[in-house]
Design an enzyme around this catalytic site. Structure first.
Site, PDB file in Angstrom:
ATOM      1  N   ARG A  85       0.817  -1.211   0.000  1.00  0.00           N
ATOM      2  CA  ARG A  85       0.000   0.000   0.000  1.00  0.00           C
ATOM      3  C   ARG A  85       0.854   1.266   0.000  1.00  0.00           C
ATOM      4  O   ARG A  85       0.390   2.339  -0.385  1.00  0.00           O
ATOM      5  CB  ARG A  85      -0.980   0.000   1.174  1.00  0.00           C
ATOM      6  CG  ARG A  85      -2.104   0.969   0.975  1.00  0.00           C
ATOM      7  CD  ARG A  85      -3.199   1.030   2.055  1.00  0.00           C
ATOM      8  NE  ARG A  85      -3.293  -0.044   2.976  1.00  0.00           N
ATOM      9  CZ  ARG A  85      -2.713  -0.039   4.192  1.00  0.00           C
ATOM     10  NH1 ARG A  85      -1.980   0.990   4.577  1.00  0.00           N
ATOM     11  NH2 ARG A  85      -2.884  -1.069   4.994  1.00  0.00           N
TER      12      ARG A  85
ATOM     13  N   LYS B  44      -6.426  11.418 -18.418  1.00  0.00           N
ATOM     14  CA  LYS B  44      -6.527  12.160 -19.667  1.00  0.00           C
ATOM     15  C   LYS B  44      -5.176  12.138 -20.388  1.00  0.00           C
ATOM     16  O   LYS B  44      -4.829  11.143 -20.997  1.00  0.00           O
ATOM     17  CB  LYS B  44      -7.033  13.575 -19.391  1.00  0.00           C
ATOM     18  CG  LYS B  44      -8.239  13.616 -18.429  1.00  0.00           C
ATOM     19  CD  LYS B  44      -9.511  13.036 -19.026  1.00  0.00           C
ATOM     20  CE  LYS B  44     -10.625  12.770 -18.019  1.00  0.00           C
ATOM     21  NZ  LYS B  44     -11.076  13.874 -17.199  1.00  0.00           N
TER      22      LYS B  44
ATOM     23  N   ASP C 296      -7.077  22.391 -10.446  1.00  0.00           N
ATOM     24  CA  ASP C 296      -7.269  21.235 -11.318  1.00  0.00           C
ATOM     25  C   ASP C 296      -6.628  21.624 -12.654  1.00  0.00           C
ATOM     26  O   ASP C 296      -7.185  22.429 -13.407  1.00  0.00           O
ATOM     27  CB  ASP C 296      -8.765  20.936 -11.476  1.00  0.00           C
ATOM     28  CG  ASP C 296      -9.020  19.675 -12.301  1.00  0.00           C
ATOM     29  OD1 ASP C 296      -8.198  19.370 -13.200  1.00  0.00           O
ATOM     30  OD2 ASP C 296     -10.049  19.011 -12.076  1.00  0.00           O
TER      31      ASP C 296
ATOM     32  N   TYR D  86     -15.557  21.122 -12.598  1.00  0.00           N
ATOM     33  CA  TYR D  86     -15.937  19.776 -13.034  1.00  0.00           C
ATOM     34  C   TYR D  86     -17.087  19.278 -12.148  1.00  0.00           C
ATOM     35  O   TYR D  86     -17.005  19.359 -10.913  1.00  0.00           O
ATOM     36  CB  TYR D  86     -14.697  18.897 -12.882  1.00  0.00           C
ATOM     37  CG  TYR D  86     -14.806  17.475 -13.332  1.00  0.00           C
ATOM     38  CD1 TYR D  86     -15.154  17.148 -14.636  1.00  0.00           C
ATOM     39  CD2 TYR D  86     -14.490  16.443 -12.456  1.00  0.00           C
ATOM     40  CE1 TYR D  86     -15.206  15.826 -15.048  1.00  0.00           C
ATOM     41  CE2 TYR D  86     -14.526  15.115 -12.862  1.00  0.00           C
ATOM     42  CZ  TYR D  86     -14.895  14.811 -14.155  1.00  0.00           C
ATOM     43  OH  TYR D  86     -14.936  13.505 -14.560  1.00  0.00           O
TER      44      TYR D  86
HETATM   45  C1  LIG Z   1     -11.913  13.828 -16.055  1.00  0.00           C
HETATM   46  C2  LIG Z   1     -11.648  14.950 -15.146  1.00  0.00           C
HETATM   47  C3  LIG Z   1     -11.432  14.740 -13.787  1.00  0.00           C
HETATM   48  C4  LIG Z   1     -11.599  13.397 -13.130  1.00  0.00           C
HETATM   49  O1  LIG Z   1     -10.736  12.423 -13.549  1.00  0.00           O
HETATM   50  P1  LIG Z   1     -11.126  10.868 -13.462  1.00  0.00           P
HETATM   51  O2  LIG Z   1      -9.837  10.199 -13.642  1.00  0.00           O
HETATM   52  O3  LIG Z   1     -12.137  10.631 -14.530  1.00  0.00           O
HETATM   53  O4  LIG Z   1     -11.695  10.633 -12.083  1.00  0.00           O
HETATM   54  C5  LIG Z   1     -11.105  15.826 -13.010  1.00  0.00           C
HETATM   55  N1  LIG Z   1     -11.011  17.060 -13.522  1.00  0.00           N
HETATM   56  C6  LIG Z   1     -11.232  17.305 -14.822  1.00  0.00           C
HETATM   57  C7  LIG Z   1     -11.132  18.698 -15.319  1.00  0.00           C
HETATM   58  C8  LIG Z   1     -11.582  16.263 -15.666  1.00  0.00           C
HETATM   59  O5  LIG Z   1     -11.851  16.518 -16.959  1.00  0.00           O
END
Ligand SMILES: *Cc1c(COP(=O)(O)O)cnc(C)c1O
Length: 398
Positions: free
Chosen positions: A63, A214, A189, A117
């Protein structure tokens, strides 16, 4: 690859070399998948040493990570000049949760942009509210005006720039300055820009969050998240994440590292193709406005020009009139765009989006429905031909 570079490293060089420490790679180009739960010790004394307070980068228990996770975390830290460390999570949303929980306590106040988001909003109005943490939403274009919203119990300001669905570019330096003046922690973010187009820690952000799902992974096949911390914020982030039991799987981190190696060149192509398509869309009569940070029509475009080193492949456009059926006809017949959530992979995607549904303090007055595009690595001319046919289908039903 080497811990002390003698020759300067540009962004492309860093994404190729970062995190590849010899002790982790054993000389193999990519750090292998080190899977573990149990680690075996020769003696009780060894077991006690390994379990000491600082288990950072030392095998102790699965972990706490293995070289596969440390390698990716280190690489992401290296991409953020001035950062202290990075912790990895099984998704971007898990990363946002850990970052916020490492800062907030019951009675605290959180400021969130109205363009956040949607799952981040739900976390604030659900989980955080149940814990006695209040959230107030602010206009993403508020800039230095955020100072007026900072209350005595405001503990954190989250930014998302550009914002989800509508791509409003925030005045991050002004918000950071206002936060610092009041001792408020800043979170960003940074999924859209990545540290390559917006080095967040260098801009004064305390906790920089990526949905690695992403662009880091880049192939639409892994969920992964990260938080990179400025000095003074990492210990709390790591302790909180361990207490939450967070661990990203070695296999997923290996795929994350593999994706990272091509991220700089992929982003260049996403940037160039998306710009070409955004400019083309801006000239079409069926399109009212293109919401791409690099286009002057995008809210906060001046901040983009001032602060960003480039643009990525995700943007929206507002249609000129028309309704749900016309928008659906536009999207349904696309041949090179998939219809689906998420983004950042090699393939193009189209999505109907309705940003006003997720806003509470700002009102949009859009000329028609909105479509979000993720521009992949296909030939841009093919994508434009596909979109030209799509706009014709829309026009016929408008
Ligand atoms: C997709 C996304 C997230 C979340 O990511 P996941 O891996 O799908 O949980 C957070 N912030 C933004 C701007 C996103 O587009």
């Amino acid at each position: 690859m080497s811990d002390e570079p003698k020759i300067p490293k540009g962004d492309s060089t860093r994404v190729v070399s970062a995190g590849r420490r010899k002790e982790w790679t054993q000389g193999i180009v990519n750090t292998p998948v080190w899977r573990a739960s149990t680690i075996l010790y020769d003696t009780v004394a060894d077991l006690r040493t390994a379990g000491g307070r600082d288990t950072h980068h030392r095998l102790f228990y699965g972990r706490k990570g293995t070289p596969t996770q440390w390698s990716l975390a280190d690489a992401l830290t290296e991409l953020e000049p001035g950062a202290e460390g990075t912790f990895l999570y099984p998704s971007g949303v898990a990363a946002i949760a850990a970052a916020l929980l490492s800062v907030l306590a019951p009675g605290d106040d959180l400021l969130l942009p109205d363009s956040a988001y949607d799952p981040t909003r739900s976390m604030a109005t659900g989980l955080l509210q149940r814990m006695g943490i209040a959230t107030r939403f602010y206009d993403p274009l508020i800039g230095a005006g955020i100072a007026d919203l900072i209350a005595d119990n405001t503990r954190a300001i989250l930014m998302e720039s550009p914002g989800s669905l509508t791509f409003d570019v925030q005045d991050v330096p002004a918000i950071v300055a206002a936060a610092k003046a009041r001792g408020v922690v800043t979170l960003l973010d940074n999924t859209w820009a990545t540290p390559l187009f917006f080095p967040a820690i260098a801009h004064g952000i305390d906790l920089s969050i990526l949905a690695c799902t992403k662009y880091v992974v880049g192939h639409s096949d892994v969920m992964l998240g990260s938080v990179t911390a400025a000095p003074g914020h990492f210990a709390k982030l790591r302790d909180t994440s361990f207490q939450l039991g967070q661990v990203a799987s070695p296999d997923d981190c290996w795929l994350g590292s593999r994706g990272l190696r091509t991220m700089a060149i992929r982003l260049k192509q996403h940037e160039s193709s998306a710009l070409q398509i955004a400019h083309w869309l801006a000239g079409q009569p069926e399109v009212a406005i293109v919401l791409h940070p690099a286009l002057a029509t995008c809210p906060g475009h001046d901040h983009f020009v001032r602060d960003f080193k480039g643009s990525s492949g995700l943007f929206s456009f507002v249609l000129n009139g028309g309704g749900e059926a016309a928008r659906a006809a536009l999207i349904d017949g696309l041949e090179h765009f998939g219809i689906g959530y998420s983004w950042g992979g090699f393939e193009s995607l189209a999505l109907p989006v309705d940003p006003q549904r997720y806003r509470s303090v700002t009102r949009r007055a859009d000329a028609g429905p909105i479509v979000r595009l993720q521009i992949g690595l296909e030939d841009p001319a093919d994508l434009i031909a596909d979109l030209a046919a799509a706009l014709a289908r829309f026009a016929a039903l408008r």
